[in-house]
Enzyme design. Structure first.
Site, PDB file in Angstrom:
ATOM      1  N   HIS A 168       0.796  -1.201   0.085  1.00  0.00           N
ATOM      2  CA  HIS A 168       0.121  -0.013  -0.126  1.00  0.00           C
ATOM      3  C   HIS A 168       0.936   1.207   0.172  1.00  0.00           C
ATOM      4  O   HIS A 168       0.589   2.408   0.467  1.00  0.00           O
ATOM      5  CB  HIS A 168      -0.916  -0.053   1.159  1.00  0.00           C
ATOM      6  CG  HIS A 168      -2.077  -0.705   0.921  1.00  0.00           C
ATOM      7  ND1 HIS A 168      -3.129  -0.450   0.301  1.00  0.00           N
ATOM      8  CD2 HIS A 168      -2.551  -2.054   1.185  1.00  0.00           C
ATOM      9  CE1 HIS A 168      -4.226  -1.346   0.171  1.00  0.00           C
ATOM     10  NE2 HIS A 168      -3.712  -2.425   0.752  1.00  0.00           N
ATOM     11  N   ASP A 215       2.781   1.920  -3.280  1.00  0.00           N
ATOM     12  CA  ASP A 215       2.947   2.069  -4.562  1.00  0.00           C
ATOM     13  C   ASP A 215       2.362   3.262  -5.062  1.00  0.00           C
ATOM     14  O   ASP A 215       2.581   3.905  -5.874  1.00  0.00           O
ATOM     15  CB  ASP A 215       2.643   0.782  -5.622  1.00  0.00           C
ATOM     16  CG  ASP A 215       1.457   0.496  -5.700  1.00  0.00           C
ATOM     17  OD1 ASP A 215       0.475   0.585  -4.680  1.00  0.00           O
ATOM     18  OD2 ASP A 215       1.051  -0.362  -6.440  1.00  0.00           O
ATOM     19  N   GLY A 257      -5.612 -12.223  -3.952  1.00  0.00           N
ATOM     20  CA  GLY A 257      -4.616 -11.084  -3.795  1.00  0.00           C
ATOM     21  C   GLY A 257      -3.382 -11.280  -4.690  1.00  0.00           C
ATOM     22  O   GLY A 257      -2.242 -10.838  -4.286  1.00  0.00           O
ATOM     23  N   SER A 280      -3.150 -10.793  -7.780  1.00  0.00           N
ATOM     24  CA  SER A 280      -3.288 -10.098  -9.100  1.00  0.00           C
ATOM     25  C   SER A 280      -3.628 -10.586 -10.486  1.00  0.00           C
ATOM     26  O   SER A 280      -3.200 -10.474 -11.465  1.00  0.00           O
ATOM     27  CB  SER A 280      -2.016  -9.206  -9.478  1.00  0.00           C
ATOM     28  OG  SER A 280      -1.915  -8.338  -8.500  1.00  0.00           O
ATOM     29  N   SER A 281      -4.573 -11.630 -10.142  1.00  0.00           N
ATOM     30  CA  SER A 281      -5.316 -12.238 -11.712  1.00  0.00           C
ATOM     31  C   SER A 281      -5.765 -11.188 -12.510  1.00  0.00           C
ATOM     32  O   SER A 281      -5.461 -11.193 -13.689  1.00  0.00           O
ATOM     33  CB  SER A 281      -6.288 -13.190 -11.193  1.00  0.00           C
ATOM     34  OG  SER A 281      -7.507 -12.577 -10.427  1.00  0.00           O
ATOM     35  N   ASP A 307       1.211  -4.122  -9.404  1.00  0.00           N
ATOM     36  CA  ASP A 307       0.966  -5.427 -10.170  1.00  0.00           C
ATOM     37  C   ASP A 307       1.213  -5.506 -11.551  1.00  0.00           C
ATOM     38  O   ASP A 307       1.888  -6.307 -12.037  1.00  0.00           O
ATOM     39  CB  ASP A 307      -0.679  -5.663  -9.924  1.00  0.00           C
ATOM     40  CG  ASP A 307      -1.026  -5.307  -8.390  1.00  0.00           C
ATOM     41  OD1 ASP A 307      -0.123  -5.506  -7.691  1.00  0.00           O
ATOM     42  OD2 ASP A 307      -2.157  -5.251  -8.220  1.00  0.00           O
ATOM     43  N   TYR A 332      -9.999  -0.159  -0.547  1.00  0.00           N
ATOM     44  CA  TYR A 332      -8.939   0.357  -1.195  1.00  0.00           C
ATOM     45  C   TYR A 332      -8.706   1.676  -1.560  1.00  0.00           C
ATOM     46  O   TYR A 332      -8.025   2.492  -1.140  1.00  0.00           O
ATOM     47  CB  TYR A 332      -8.785  -0.521  -2.495  1.00  0.00           C
ATOM     48  CG  TYR A 332      -7.289  -0.302  -3.165  1.00  0.00           C
ATOM     49  CD1 TYR A 332      -6.267  -1.244  -2.734  1.00  0.00           C
ATOM     50  CD2 TYR A 332      -7.211   0.802  -4.025  1.00  0.00           C
ATOM     51  CE1 TYR A 332      -4.833  -0.740  -3.412  1.00  0.00           C
ATOM     52  CE2 TYR A 332      -6.017   0.762  -4.637  1.00  0.00           C
ATOM     53  CZ  TYR A 332      -4.863   0.055  -4.201  1.00  0.00           C
ATOM     54  OH  TYR A 332      -3.702   0.353  -4.919  1.00  0.00           O
TER      55      TYR A 332
HETATM   56  C1  GLA Z   1      -3.462  -3.843  -4.866  1.00  0.00           C
HETATM   57  C2  GLA Z   1      -3.199  -2.810  -5.936  1.00  0.00           C
HETATM   58  C3  GLA Z   1      -1.579  -2.390  -5.878  1.00  0.00           C
HETATM   59  C4  GLA Z   1      -1.284  -2.225  -4.541  1.00  0.00           C
HETATM   60  C5  GLA Z   1      -1.738  -3.335  -3.670  1.00  0.00           C
HETATM   61  C6  GLA Z   1      -1.240  -2.962  -2.249  1.00  0.00           C
HETATM   62  O1  GLA Z   1      -2.839  -5.216  -5.333  1.00  0.00           O
HETATM   63  O2  GLA Z   1      -3.436  -3.118  -7.253  1.00  0.00           O
HETATM   64  O3  GLA Z   1      -1.461  -1.303  -6.734  1.00  0.00           O
HETATM   65  O4  GLA Z   1      -1.659  -0.965  -3.987  1.00  0.00           O
HETATM   66  O5  GLA Z   1      -2.939  -3.628  -3.756  1.00  0.00           O
HETATM   67  O6  GLA Z   1       0.143  -2.875  -1.924  1.00  0.00           O
END
Ligand code: GLA
Length: 392
Positions: A43, A45, A132, A134-135, A180, A230
Site C-alpha cells: 500500500h 505504490d 490477492g 493480481s489475476s 501489479d 482500497y
Molecule cells: C493492490 C493494488 C496495488 C497495490 C496493492 C497494495 O494489489 O492493485 O497497486 O496498491 O494492492 O500494496
C-alpha cells in the site's frame, strides 16, 4: 499439502484446445502473463514508495487468431459465456465484469491509434482469483501482449504496464498503483521487481538462492469491504500528505508525522505512520536481502504485517491467523518471515522460509489454519518467473 504450479506449456496446449473446442479456430497467437506476490512494500505504490514484488509461476494464457470480422469473440475456461465485443465502437463498461479488463486494454490500444482486427480468443488461468495475487493485472497484461501479437507491434514495457493500469482504473473502478502491472510485465526468472514508484523505474534484483522458498498461502476468503476499502485507504494517504504539506511521501519523515499527529487526526495519522515506516522497511529489506541478513528481513516482514493490521487496517482475522501460525513455527522451524501480501481484506500471505523445511511448514500452516477457521488454504511455492510474453 504443497500444490504444484501447472506447467505453462500444458496451459498453452489446453488453451489452444479450448479455442478449437469452443470457437472451432486454430490458435496462431498465444500470450501468457503471470500474477504476482509482493515480498514487502504494501500500500505504498500509490505513495511514491518502494515495492518488492515478483512475477509468480502462475499464468493467464490467451490463445487466439484473427477471424476476418470486426468483432472480438472471447470465451474462457472460467465461464462458459461467449463475449462478443464490437471493435468498431469504443468499448464501455458492461457485463460480464471480467470482460471489462479486456475492454479497457482494447480501448488503450485504440486510444494509441491502433485499429484492432476482429479476433477469436480463449482464456485460461492458473492464477487463483480473488486471492490477492493480481489475476486482474495478469489478465490485462495477457490481453495487451495478445494484442501486440495480433498487431505485430511491441509496446515499450513501461507503457504497456501503464496502459493496463489505466484499464483497471477506468474499466474496473479500482484506483490501483503500478505494482501489479509492473510485476506482471517486467517479471524475470530469479529476479524481484523492485520498483521506485516515484520515478516509475523498476530494478531487477537477484533472488536465486535455492535454499530460500517463498510460500503463498491463500486464506480462501475475500471480504466485501475490499472494493471500497482500497479507495478509502488511498484517499486517507492523499489527505494525510496534504495536511502534512509535502509534495511527496518520500519527503516525509517519522518526525513530520509525529509533529502533525493531532492535526492529521485518527485514522489518517496511523495511515501516515504506515506509509512512512513501510517505505523505510522496504529500503532496509532490499539491503538485508542483498546481505543475506535473514534475521533483519524476517523482522521487517513481521513489522510490515503489524503495521498493515494495526495502522493501515487492511488485514483480517484469517490473514492474521496464517501469519501467527508461521510466526509460531518460527526460525527454528525454518520460517524467516511472514506477512499478508497484496491489497488485503482476505487474499494471501507470503512466507519466506528455508527450502528443505517448506513442505513441513506448508503442512503445519494447512492443518492449523483448518483447525482454527474451518477453511482449507491453498498453499504453493513460487520462484520469480518470466513476465508477460508471447508463446512461440
Ligand atoms: C493492490 C493494488 C496495488 C497495490 C496493492 C497494495 O494489489 O492493485 O497497486 O496498491 O494492492 O500494496
Amino acid at each position: 499439502m504443497l500444490q504444484l504450479n501447472p506447467d505453462l506449456s500444458d496451459l498453452v496446449t489446453d488453451a489452444s484446445n479450448g479455442l478449437m473446442d469452443k470457437l472451432h479456430a486454430n490458435a496462431t497467437i498465444t500470450a501468457a502473463a503471470p500474477g504476482r506476490v509482493n515480498l514487502i512494500g504494501e500500500h505504498i505504490d500509490y505513495c511514491d514508495g518502494f515495492v518488492m514484488p515478483f512475477a509468480i509461476d502462475r499464468y493467464i494464457v490467451i490463445s487466439g487468431c484473427t477471424n476476418g470480422s470486426t468483432q472480438a469473440r472471447i470465451t474462457s475456461a472460467i465461464s462458459e459465456e461467449l463475449v462478443i465485443l464490437d471493435l468498431t465502437q469504443l468499448q464501455e463498461i458492461a457485463e460480464p465484469k471480467w470482460a471489462n479488463y479486456l475492454r479497457g486494454v482494447i480501448r488503450g490500444f485504440q486510444d494509441r491509434g491502433h485499429s484492432i482486427p476482429g479476433f477469436d480468443a480463449y482464456i485460461l488461468s492458473s492464477v487463483p482469483g480473488g486471492a490477492g495475487l493480481s489475476s486482474s493485472a495478469a489478465l490485462e497484461c495477457a490481453t495487451a501482449t495478445f494484442l501486440e501479437g495480433l498487431l505485430d507491434t511491441v509496446l515499450d514495457t513501461k507503457e504497456k504496464a501503464l496502459l493496463c493500469q489505466k484499464a483497471e482504473h477506468d474499466f474496473a473502478g479500482v484506483p490501483c498503483g503500478i505494482m501489479d502491472q509492473y510485476a506482471s510485465a517486467f517479471g524475470k526468472p530469479n529476479r524481484l521487481v523492485m520498483i521506485d514508484c516515484k520515478t516509475g523505474e523498476p530494478e531487477l534484483i537477484p533472488f536465486e538462492n535455492p535454499d530460500l522458498t517463498v510460500l503463498i498461502s491463500n486464506t480462501m476468503v475475500h471480504h466485501e469491504l475490499s472494493d471500497g476499502g482500497y479507495a478509502i485507504r488511498r484517499k486517507h494517504t492523499e489527505d494525510g500528505l496534504a495536511i502534512i504539506g509535502k509534495d511527496s511521501w518520500r519527503d516525509v519523515s517519522t518526525a513530520d508525522v509525529e509533529a502533525s499527529w493531532e492535526k492529521l487526526g485518527d485514522p489518517v495519522n496511523r495511515r501516515a505512520r504506515h506509509v512512512v515506516s513501510e517505505i523505510s522497511r522496504t529500503i532496509r529489506a532490499a539491503t538485508a536481502l542483498t546481505n543475506n541478513d535473514f534475521e533483519t528481513l524476517g523482522a521487517l516482514m513481521a513489522a510490515s504485517h503489524h503495521s498493515l493490521r494495526d495502522d493501515f487496517e487492511v488485514s483480517c482475522e484469517e490473514l492474521d491467523i496464517l501469519v501467527e501460525i508461521a510466526d509460531k513455527i518460527g526460525r527454528n522451524g525454518g520460517v524467516i518471515g511472514a506477512r499478508m501480501t497484496g491489497g488485503g481484506f482476505g487474499g494471501s500471505t507470503v512466507t519466506l522460509c528455508e527450502t528443505n523445511k517448506a513442505a513441513d511448514i506448508a503442512a503445519t500452516l494447512a492443518d492449523e489454519y483448518d483447525k482454527r477457521t474451518g477453511f482449507k488454504p491453498q498453499i504453493f511455492a513460487s520462484r520469480p518467473s518470466r513476465g508477460a510474453h508471447l508463446v512461440v
